[in-house]
Design a protein around this motif. Structure first.
Motif, PDB file in Angstrom:
ATOM      1  N   LEU A 172       1.206  -0.866   0.460  1.00  0.00           N
ATOM      2  CA  LEU A 172       0.185   0.245  -0.001  1.00  0.00           C
ATOM      3  C   LEU A 172       0.594   1.331  -0.127  1.00  0.00           C
ATOM      4  O   LEU A 172       2.121   1.035   0.488  1.00  0.00           O
ATOM      5  CB  LEU A 172      -1.097   0.219   1.436  1.00  0.00           C
ATOM      6  N   GLU A 173       0.866   1.942  -0.411  1.00  0.00           N
ATOM      7  CA  GLU A 173       0.965   3.393  -0.526  1.00  0.00           C
ATOM      8  C   GLU A 173      -0.217   4.933   0.068  1.00  0.00           C
ATOM      9  O   GLU A 173      -1.175   4.613  -0.655  1.00  0.00           O
ATOM     10  CB  GLU A 173       1.751   3.581  -1.752  1.00  0.00           C
ATOM     11  N   PRO A 174      -0.001   5.883   0.367  1.00  0.00           N
ATOM     12  CA  PRO A 174      -0.637   7.179   0.249  1.00  0.00           C
ATOM     13  C   PRO A 174      -1.388   7.737  -1.220  1.00  0.00           C
ATOM     14  O   PRO A 174      -0.648   7.115  -2.304  1.00  0.00           O
ATOM     15  CB  PRO A 174       0.384   7.932   0.806  1.00  0.00           C
ATOM     16  N   ASP A 175      -2.788   6.997  -0.807  1.00  0.00           N
ATOM     17  CA  ASP A 175      -3.173   8.076  -2.349  1.00  0.00           C
ATOM     18  C   ASP A 175      -3.820   9.372  -2.768  1.00  0.00           C
ATOM     19  O   ASP A 175      -3.442   9.664  -2.008  1.00  0.00           O
ATOM     20  CB  ASP A 175      -4.583   7.502  -1.914  1.00  0.00           C
ATOM     21  N   PRO A 176      -2.585   9.571  -3.777  1.00  0.00           N
ATOM     22  CA  PRO A 176      -2.604  11.074  -3.779  1.00  0.00           C
ATOM     23  C   PRO A 176      -3.446  11.957  -4.264  1.00  0.00           C
ATOM     24  O   PRO A 176      -3.941  13.049  -4.269  1.00  0.00           O
ATOM     25  CB  PRO A 176      -1.531  11.687  -4.947  1.00  0.00           C
ATOM     26  N   ALA A 177      -5.068  10.960  -4.320  1.00  0.00           N
ATOM     27  CA  ALA A 177      -5.812  12.040  -4.607  1.00  0.00           C
ATOM     28  C   ALA A 177      -7.082  11.908  -3.442  1.00  0.00           C
ATOM     29  O   ALA A 177      -8.060  13.127  -3.359  1.00  0.00           O
ATOM     30  CB  ALA A 177      -6.948  10.960  -5.266  1.00  0.00           C
ATOM     31  N   VAL A 178      -6.287  11.761  -2.062  1.00  0.00           N
ATOM     32  CA  VAL A 178      -7.011  11.680  -0.838  1.00  0.00           C
ATOM     33  C   VAL A 178      -6.826  12.916  -0.102  1.00  0.00           C
ATOM     34  O   VAL A 178      -5.484  13.587  -0.343  1.00  0.00           O
ATOM     35  CB  VAL A 178      -7.106  10.715   0.042  1.00  0.00           C
ATOM     36  N   GLU A 179      -7.549  13.943   0.001  1.00  0.00           N
ATOM     37  CA  GLU A 179      -7.322  15.391   0.955  1.00  0.00           C
ATOM     38  C   GLU A 179      -7.674  15.096   2.683  1.00  0.00           C
ATOM     39  O   GLU A 179      -8.954  14.930   2.754  1.00  0.00           O
ATOM     40  CB  GLU A 179      -8.007  16.272   0.294  1.00  0.00           C
ATOM     41  N   TRP A 180      -7.173  15.542   3.134  1.00  0.00           N
ATOM     42  CA  TRP A 180      -6.908  14.923   4.396  1.00  0.00           C
ATOM     43  C   TRP A 180      -7.036  16.412   5.083  1.00  0.00           C
ATOM     44  O   TRP A 180      -6.555  17.103   5.932  1.00  0.00           O
ATOM     45  CB  TRP A 180      -5.739  14.694   5.303  1.00  0.00           C
ATOM     46  N   ASP A 181      -8.539  16.718   5.157  1.00  0.00           N
ATOM     47  CA  ASP A 181      -8.978  18.431   5.727  1.00  0.00           C
ATOM     48  C   ASP A 181      -9.798  17.990   6.692  1.00  0.00           C
ATOM     49  O   ASP A 181     -10.059  17.015   7.322  1.00  0.00           O
ATOM     50  CB  ASP A 181     -10.189  18.904   4.910  1.00  0.00           C
TER      51      ASP A 181
END
Length: 163
Positions: free
Chosen positions: A141-150
């Motif tokens: 697994l890797e961080p999903d660049p489409a996810v925004e952590w707001d």
């Protein structure tokens, strides 16, 4: 969010549940018994039943990790070209190895402080099964660049984890 810490806690709970389960010991014993069956109708019947049980287990693990990855803002590494089913197979085999080994190696489940494991902040107690499962999961697994952590996403994830 701390994906390694959440994976560590989940892996340890899964290991402890499987290690204590008489159903799991029976399931593992059935696999061992299957290996000694002579070729014939009984072996094929047992093989079919075990294969169906494995598919069901693998499907449940795959769905669980797919939901967990989405929750934690992770995705399968694109360079590996694999599926959550393949990840589930790896995780299941890793966990099964720890469960099989634990009775002969009781120190396997002892926890050790590991500062900064997997880039996490601070110290945490890691058992070897939790370390192995987390390492396996994070290698796929890797961080999903489409996810925004707001703030909204963080609040939603916290609510889901509390439930």
């Amino acid at each position: 969010m701390n994906p390694p810490g959440l994976l560590r806690q989940g892996a340890l709970r899964d290991f402890e549940a499987m290690h204590a389960s008489t159903r799991w010991r029976t399931y593992i014993a059935l696999h061992a018994t299957f290996l000694s069956l002579a070729d014939g109708d009984l072996r094929h019947e047992v093989q079919g039943a075990l294969a169906a049980a494995e598919r069901d287990l693998n499907d449940r693990i795959a769905r669980s990790y797919q939901r967990l990855a989405a929750l934690l803002g992770l995705r399968l590494r694109s360079d590996l070209h694999l599926t959550f089913d393949e990840l589930a197979t790896q995780l299941s085999a890793t966990m099964r190895g720890f469960v099989l080994t634990a009775p002969a190696c009781p120190d396997l489940i002892e926890r050790q402080l590991r500062p900064g494991a997997f880039g996490s902040a601070g110290e945490a107690e890691w058992s070897r099964p939790a370390l192995g499962i987390t390492a396996t999961a994070l290698s796929f697994l890797e961080p999903d660049p489409a996810v925004e952590w707001d703030e909204e996403r963080l609040a939603r994830v916290r609510r889901m984890l509390e439930e």
